[in-house]
Design a protein around this motif. Sequence first.
Motif, PDB file in Angstrom:
ATOM      1  N   PHE A  36     -16.703 -73.904  28.349  1.00 40.70           N
ATOM      2  CA  PHE A  36     -16.199 -73.219  27.160  1.00 40.70           C
ATOM      3  C   PHE A  36     -17.095 -72.018  26.881  1.00 40.70           C
ATOM      4  CE2 PHE A  36     -18.793 -76.926  26.287  1.00 40.70           C
ATOM      5  CZ  PHE A  36     -19.920 -76.339  25.732  1.00 40.70           C
ATOM      6  N   GLY A  37     -16.561 -71.043  26.149  1.00 43.81           N
ATOM      7  CA  GLY A  37     -17.333 -69.866  25.789  1.00 43.81           C
ATOM      8  C   GLY A  37     -16.856 -69.281  24.478  1.00 43.81           C
ATOM      9  N   GLY A  38     -17.527 -68.223  24.057  1.00 46.47           N
ATOM     10  CA  GLY A  38     -17.252 -67.624  22.755  1.00 46.47           C
ATOM     11  C   GLY A  38     -18.401 -67.940  21.814  1.00 46.47           C
ATOM     12  N   ASN A  39     -18.740 -66.993  20.935  1.00 49.31           N
ATOM     13  CA  ASN A  39     -19.926 -67.135  20.082  1.00 49.31           C
ATOM     14  C   ASN A  39     -19.875 -68.369  19.182  1.00 49.31           C
ATOM     15  OD1 ASN A  39     -19.285 -63.794  20.033  1.00 49.31           O
ATOM     16  ND2 ASN A  39     -21.271 -64.440  20.799  1.00 49.31           N
ATOM     17  N   ALA A  40     -18.952 -68.368  18.218  1.00 42.14           N
ATOM     18  CA  ALA A  40     -18.878 -69.480  17.279  1.00 42.14           C
ATOM     19  C   ALA A  40     -18.378 -70.751  17.961  1.00 42.14           C
ATOM     20  CB  ALA A  40     -17.974 -69.126  16.098  1.00 42.14           C
ATOM     21  N   VAL A  41     -17.565 -70.602  19.003  1.00 41.34           N
ATOM     22  CA  VAL A  41     -17.065 -71.768  19.733  1.00 41.34           C
ATOM     23  C   VAL A  41     -18.218 -72.512  20.406  1.00 41.34           C
ATOM     24  CG1 VAL A  41     -15.666 -72.506  21.706  1.00 41.34           C
ATOM     25  CG2 VAL A  41     -14.736 -70.863  20.065  1.00 41.34           C
ATOM     26  N   THR A  42     -19.074 -71.788  21.125  1.00 41.54           N
ATOM     27  CA  THR A  42     -20.218 -72.422  21.772  1.00 41.54           C
ATOM     28  C   THR A  42     -21.164 -73.020  20.733  1.00 41.54           C
ATOM     29  OG1 THR A  42     -20.055 -70.884  23.625  1.00 41.54           O
ATOM     30  CG2 THR A  42     -22.147 -72.041  23.365  1.00 41.54           C
ATOM     31  N   ALA A  43     -21.345 -72.318  19.616  1.00 43.48           N
ATOM     32  CA  ALA A  43     -22.188 -72.850  18.536  1.00 43.48           C
ATOM     33  C   ALA A  43     -21.633 -74.169  18.010  1.00 43.48           C
ATOM     34  CB  ALA A  43     -22.299 -71.832  17.404  1.00 43.48           C
ATOM     35  N   ALA A  44     -20.301 -74.266  17.904  1.00 46.76           N
ATOM     36  CA  ALA A  44     -19.679 -75.507  17.431  1.00 46.76           C
ATOM     37  C   ALA A  44     -19.946 -76.656  18.396  1.00 46.76           C
ATOM     38  CB  ALA A  44     -18.173 -75.299  17.258  1.00 46.76           C
ATOM     39  N   PHE A  45     -19.840 -76.386  19.702  1.00 45.87           N
ATOM     40  CA  PHE A  45     -20.111 -77.423  20.695  1.00 45.87           C
ATOM     41  C   PHE A  45     -21.579 -77.851  20.634  1.00 45.87           C
ATOM     42  CE2 PHE A  45     -16.025 -76.294  22.363  1.00 45.87           C
ATOM     43  CZ  PHE A  45     -15.603 -77.387  23.125  1.00 45.87           C
ATOM     44  N   ILE A 231     -32.955 -69.140  33.826  1.00 46.44           N
ATOM     45  CA  ILE A 231     -31.796 -69.173  34.724  1.00 46.44           C
ATOM     46  C   ILE A 231     -30.621 -68.365  34.179  1.00 46.44           C
ATOM     47  CG2 ILE A 231     -30.157 -70.671  35.934  1.00 46.44           C
ATOM     48  CD1 ILE A 231     -33.096 -71.038  36.783  1.00 46.44           C
ATOM     49  N   ASP A 232     -30.306 -68.561  32.886  1.00 44.64           N
ATOM     50  CA  ASP A 232     -29.079 -67.978  32.331  1.00 44.64           C
ATOM     51  C   ASP A 232     -29.263 -67.781  30.833  1.00 44.64           C
ATOM     52  OD1 ASP A 232     -26.493 -67.255  31.640  1.00 44.64           O
ATOM     53  OD2 ASP A 232     -25.656 -69.263  31.921  1.00 44.64           O
ATOM     54  N   THR A 233     -29.462 -66.540  30.411  1.00 40.22           N
ATOM     55  CA  THR A 233     -29.678 -66.266  28.988  1.00 40.22           C
ATOM     56  C   THR A 233     -28.373 -66.181  28.205  1.00 40.22           C
ATOM     57  OG1 THR A 233     -29.700 -63.872  29.405  1.00 40.22           O
ATOM     58  CG2 THR A 233     -31.820 -65.030  29.449  1.00 40.22           C
ATOM     59  N   ASN A 234     -27.230 -66.107  28.901  1.00 39.39           N
ATOM     60  CA  ASN A 234     -25.954 -66.039  28.191  1.00 39.39           C
ATOM     61  C   ASN A 234     -25.743 -67.312  27.374  1.00 39.39           C
ATOM     62  OD1 ASN A 234     -23.333 -64.625  27.778  1.00 39.39           O
ATOM     63  ND2 ASN A 234     -22.546 -66.551  28.605  1.00 39.39           N
ATOM     64  N   GLY A 235     -25.317 -67.171  26.132  1.00 42.32           N
ATOM     65  CA  GLY A 235     -25.084 -68.319  25.268  1.00 42.32           C
ATOM     66  C   GLY A 235     -26.301 -68.787  24.506  1.00 42.32           C
ATOM     67  N   ALA A 236     -27.483 -68.206  24.784  1.00 46.45           N
ATOM     68  CA  ALA A 236     -28.699 -68.645  24.091  1.00 46.45           C
ATOM     69  C   ALA A 236     -28.596 -68.386  22.587  1.00 46.45           C
ATOM     70  CB  ALA A 236     -29.924 -67.950  24.675  1.00 46.45           C
ATOM     71  N   GLY A 237     -28.051 -67.221  22.225  1.00 47.18           N
ATOM     72  CA  GLY A 237     -27.876 -66.914  20.810  1.00 47.18           C
ATOM     73  C   GLY A 237     -26.884 -67.847  20.139  1.00 47.18           C
ATOM     74  N   ASP A 238     -25.820 -68.192  20.846  1.00 45.71           N
ATOM     75  CA  ASP A 238     -24.808 -69.098  20.299  1.00 45.71           C
ATOM     76  C   ASP A 238     -25.412 -70.480  20.053  1.00 45.71           C
ATOM     77  OD1 ASP A 238     -23.179 -66.916  20.861  1.00 45.71           O
ATOM     78  OD2 ASP A 238     -22.545 -67.746  22.782  1.00 45.71           O
ATOM     79  N   VAL A 239     -26.214 -70.946  20.995  1.00 46.43           N
ATOM     80  CA  VAL A 239     -26.896 -72.233  20.833  1.00 46.43           C
ATOM     81  C   VAL A 239     -27.881 -72.155  19.665  1.00 46.43           C
ATOM     82  CG1 VAL A 239     -28.573 -73.790  21.922  1.00 46.43           C
ATOM     83  CG2 VAL A 239     -26.569 -73.006  23.199  1.00 46.43           C
ATOM     84  N   PHE A 240     -28.561 -71.019  19.524  1.00 42.07           N
ATOM     85  CA  PHE A 240     -29.476 -70.825  18.396  1.00 42.07           C
ATOM     86  C   PHE A 240     -28.734 -71.016  17.070  1.00 42.07           C
ATOM     87  CE2 PHE A 240     -31.751 -68.312  15.237  1.00 42.07           C
ATOM     88  CZ  PHE A 240     -33.081 -68.612  15.494  1.00 42.07           C
TER      89      PHE A 240
END
Length: 297
Positions: A36-45, A231-240
């Motif tokens: 899955f991807g997307g800012n708020a979507v990844t944050a929700a997961f 390895i992969d910085t993509n999604g780090a902000g969403d997880v934050f």
Amino acid sequence: MKALFIGQTYIDVTFITDHMPTGDEKHVASDYAVSFGGNAVTAAFCCAKLGVVPDLIATIANDWLGRMFMDMSAKYNIEIHPRKVASSSLSFIMPKDGKRAIVRCRDDEHIHPFPLLNLGACRALHVDGHQPDAAIHYAKLCREAGILTSLDGGGLRTNTHELLEYIDVAIVAERLCEQMDLTPEKMLDYLKGRGCRVGGVTLGERGLLWYDEAGTVHTQPAYKIPRDKVIDTNGAGDVFHGAYVYSYLANPGASWSEHFQFARAASTFKIQKLGNESGLPTLADIAAVKQEYEAKV
């Protein structure tokens, strides 16, 4: 409903390659992940993985990628309130040397209005500016009801200025500073001027610059991670974002400094994994990151 997240759904295809082919050339990637991807979507997961399962208003298409996303959501028990689009959105992500190149295919032409929900016992709203009509509607409702509102300001959107009027906690990316021609320090002043109770700018490996409820500015340095572990910085902000919303919900008596320290450990875990799903931490993962890197800050 414990929390509500609103965002644009993506399916992320992330792959590691040392060469990008052109013309009729072919090349084999060394590794890949689909999630899955997307800012708020990844944050929700992320919030769900940590233990507080939110509701999610997300764009959904009636195609095989949309059905894949619904399967992913069911695995985490996330209640999806779909907003129909004609086709699913895709991101192709190529991480390399602590950076990531992204190609996106996006459908944000909503076929129907956003769903109207009873917020009930909802305690937090997190938006990323996508679905701007829904974001404004629920931000206003939550502000009136005393429900915490949070914004991931990853980039300048059509409603950013108006939306910030209803946001309690605004954590924005350095990219937004660049788009608005503001230094991170001036961005904090701008967020204060819009009435955000807590605001900050994520600066990647330079950490977080933020201010608290009293307006006092703080710096939170990033953990010092060996380069070969990134390895992969993509999604780090969403997880934050997902992690600090979880921390707020799970530990309402803690300070925002503590919430952001928790989120720092969560995003540190993420950057050491390929793809969004493998980068979602558990509470044990966050504790392990803190134990390993706390003394190195």
